[in-house]
Motif scaffolding. Structure first.
Motif, PDB file in Angstrom:
ATOM      1  N   CYS A 182       0.805  -1.269  -0.061  1.00  0.00           N
ATOM      2  CA  CYS A 182       0.021   0.085   0.067  1.00  0.00           C
ATOM      3  C   CYS A 182       0.933   1.287  -0.049  1.00  0.00           C
ATOM      4  O   CYS A 182       0.712   2.278  -0.537  1.00  0.00           O
ATOM      5  CB  CYS A 182      -0.935   0.289   1.211  1.00  0.00           C
ATOM      6  N   TYR A 183       1.902   1.232   0.991  1.00  0.00           N
ATOM      7  CA  TYR A 183       2.776   2.380   0.747  1.00  0.00           C
ATOM      8  C   TYR A 183       3.433   2.458  -0.331  1.00  0.00           C
ATOM      9  O   TYR A 183       3.358   3.858  -0.797  1.00  0.00           O
ATOM     10  CB  TYR A 183       3.913   2.006   2.196  1.00  0.00           C
ATOM     11  N   GLU A 184       3.922   1.590  -1.102  1.00  0.00           N
ATOM     12  CA  GLU A 184       4.727   1.935  -2.467  1.00  0.00           C
ATOM     13  C   GLU A 184       3.633   2.348  -3.459  1.00  0.00           C
ATOM     14  O   GLU A 184       4.022   3.206  -4.241  1.00  0.00           O
ATOM     15  CB  GLU A 184       5.303   0.517  -2.615  1.00  0.00           C
ATOM     16  N   GLN A 185       2.283   1.710  -3.415  1.00  0.00           N
ATOM     17  CA  GLN A 185       1.605   2.209  -4.516  1.00  0.00           C
ATOM     18  C   GLN A 185       1.247   3.717  -4.430  1.00  0.00           C
ATOM     19  O   GLN A 185       1.037   4.225  -5.303  1.00  0.00           O
ATOM     20  CB  GLN A 185       0.038   1.367  -4.169  1.00  0.00           C
ATOM     21  N   VAL A 186       0.810   4.085  -3.046  1.00  0.00           N
ATOM     22  CA  VAL A 186       0.558   5.495  -2.931  1.00  0.00           C
ATOM     23  C   VAL A 186       1.682   6.266  -3.281  1.00  0.00           C
ATOM     24  O   VAL A 186       1.560   7.349  -3.842  1.00  0.00           O
ATOM     25  CB  VAL A 186       0.280   5.668  -1.234  1.00  0.00           C
ATOM     26  N   ARG A 187       2.997   5.913  -2.725  1.00  0.00           N
ATOM     27  CA  ARG A 187       4.088   6.832  -3.264  1.00  0.00           C
ATOM     28  C   ARG A 187       4.316   6.946  -4.627  1.00  0.00           C
ATOM     29  O   ARG A 187       4.581   8.159  -5.306  1.00  0.00           O
ATOM     30  CB  ARG A 187       5.584   6.236  -2.494  1.00  0.00           C
ATOM     31  N   LYS A 188       3.963   5.633  -5.507  1.00  0.00           N
ATOM     32  CA  LYS A 188       4.244   5.702  -6.932  1.00  0.00           C
ATOM     33  C   LYS A 188       3.179   6.633  -7.512  1.00  0.00           C
ATOM     34  O   LYS A 188       3.436   7.011  -8.414  1.00  0.00           O
ATOM     35  CB  LYS A 188       4.089   4.358  -7.513  1.00  0.00           C
ATOM     36  N   ARG A 189       2.047   6.598  -6.910  1.00  0.00           N
ATOM     37  CA  ARG A 189       0.792   7.333  -7.442  1.00  0.00           C
ATOM     38  C   ARG A 189       0.391   8.670  -6.619  1.00  0.00           C
ATOM     39  O   ARG A 189      -0.816   8.956  -6.405  1.00  0.00           O
ATOM     40  CB  ARG A 189      -0.308   6.722  -7.740  1.00  0.00           C
ATOM     41  N   TRP A 190       1.543   9.357  -6.078  1.00  0.00           N
ATOM     42  CA  TRP A 190       1.312  10.424  -4.987  1.00  0.00           C
ATOM     43  C   TRP A 190       0.400  11.352  -5.433  1.00  0.00           C
ATOM     44  O   TRP A 190      -0.421  11.829  -4.683  1.00  0.00           O
ATOM     45  CB  TRP A 190       2.862  10.645  -4.585  1.00  0.00           C
ATOM     46  N   SER A 191       0.294  11.798  -6.991  1.00  0.00           N
ATOM     47  CA  SER A 191      -0.527  12.660  -7.334  1.00  0.00           C
ATOM     48  C   SER A 191      -1.994  12.489  -7.159  1.00  0.00           C
ATOM     49  O   SER A 191      -2.769  13.385  -6.880  1.00  0.00           O
ATOM     50  CB  SER A 191      -0.194  13.372  -8.736  1.00  0.00           C
ATOM     51  N   GLU A 192      -2.497  11.154  -7.043  1.00  0.00           N
ATOM     52  CA  GLU A 192      -3.723  10.796  -6.782  1.00  0.00           C
ATOM     53  C   GLU A 192      -4.146  11.058  -5.347  1.00  0.00           C
ATOM     54  O   GLU A 192      -5.318  11.182  -4.951  1.00  0.00           O
ATOM     55  CB  GLU A 192      -3.946   9.451  -7.241  1.00  0.00           C
ATOM     56  N   PHE A 193      -3.142  10.832  -4.337  1.00  0.00           N
ATOM     57  CA  PHE A 193      -3.297  10.806  -3.037  1.00  0.00           C
ATOM     58  C   PHE A 193      -2.939  12.064  -2.206  1.00  0.00           C
ATOM     59  O   PHE A 193      -3.439  12.375  -1.128  1.00  0.00           O
ATOM     60  CB  PHE A 193      -2.525   9.743  -2.346  1.00  0.00           C
ATOM     61  N   LYS A 194      -1.942  13.071  -3.024  1.00  0.00           N
ATOM     62  CA  LYS A 194      -1.573  14.168  -2.417  1.00  0.00           C
ATOM     63  C   LYS A 194      -2.652  14.945  -1.566  1.00  0.00           C
ATOM     64  O   LYS A 194      -2.459  15.469  -0.464  1.00  0.00           O
ATOM     65  CB  LYS A 194      -0.703  14.987  -3.239  1.00  0.00           C
ATOM     66  N   PRO A 195      -3.741  15.592  -2.206  1.00  0.00           N
ATOM     67  CA  PRO A 195      -4.702  16.230  -1.486  1.00  0.00           C
ATOM     68  C   PRO A 195      -5.077  15.743  -0.174  1.00  0.00           C
ATOM     69  O   PRO A 195      -5.442  16.579   0.581  1.00  0.00           O
ATOM     70  CB  PRO A 195      -5.966  16.227  -2.395  1.00  0.00           C
ATOM     71  N   SER A 196      -5.265  14.423   0.155  1.00  0.00           N
ATOM     72  CA  SER A 196      -5.682  13.775   1.174  1.00  0.00           C
ATOM     73  C   SER A 196      -4.596  13.451   2.319  1.00  0.00           C
ATOM     74  O   SER A 196      -4.797  13.073   3.418  1.00  0.00           O
ATOM     75  CB  SER A 196      -6.674  12.870   1.047  1.00  0.00           C
TER      76      SER A 196
END
Length: 154
Positions: free
Chosen positions: A137-151
């Protein structure tokens, strides 16, 4: 854990499974990042139950905040809600006594301890042997940071 007189769940029942499923990546990210920084603990998810329109947790975004709580602060956190009158002493003691052994024995590489808080109710979830692990999960969020950055904050 369904808040009384609430229309926000809209899916007519137990909404927590869909909510966890839809937000597992950020929950796992928070759990793994917290474990790396502080060791064992729980992910606290404070769900906004003040949404005024009917909401289906499978389709609509439900506002929430996440934080990682290290094991040595769990009792203090729960007792603060007892002191404010949000939960009774017996419920607080019961939650602490059930969370403490789980925190001591869960596998942070595979499991997540999640406390869902939807005012004024709490629910403890033990997410065990996940198909997508907290490190994944950590790696997925880091790789797709722009999707998650607002939250999420780095």
């Amino acid at each position: 854990m369904r808040p009384s007189n609430s229309v926000w769940q809209g899916n007519f029942g137990y909404w927590q499974n869909n909510f966890i499923h839809n937000n597992l990546l950020v929950i796992g990210y928070t759990g793994w990042k917290g474990f790396q920084s502080f060791g064992r603990g729980v992910v606290i998810c404070d769900v906004d139950t003040k949404v005024t329109h009917p909401t289906n947790t499978s389709l609509d975004t439900v506002p929430f905040t996440l934080q990682f709580l290290p094991s040595d602060l769990i009792g203090f956190y729960l007792r603060s809600f007892q002191d404010c009158g949000f939960i009774s002493q017996s419920i607080c003691s019961s939650m602490i006594s059930s969370i403490s052994p789980a925190v001591a024995t869960y596998n942070p590489h595979q499991d997540i301890l999640l406390v869902l808080k939807a005012d004024p109710q709490f629910e403890v979830n033990f997410l065990h042997q996940l198909k997508i692990t907290p490190p994944d999960c950590y790696e997925q969020v880091r790789k797709r940071w722009s999707e998650f950055k607002p939250s999420l904050t780095p």
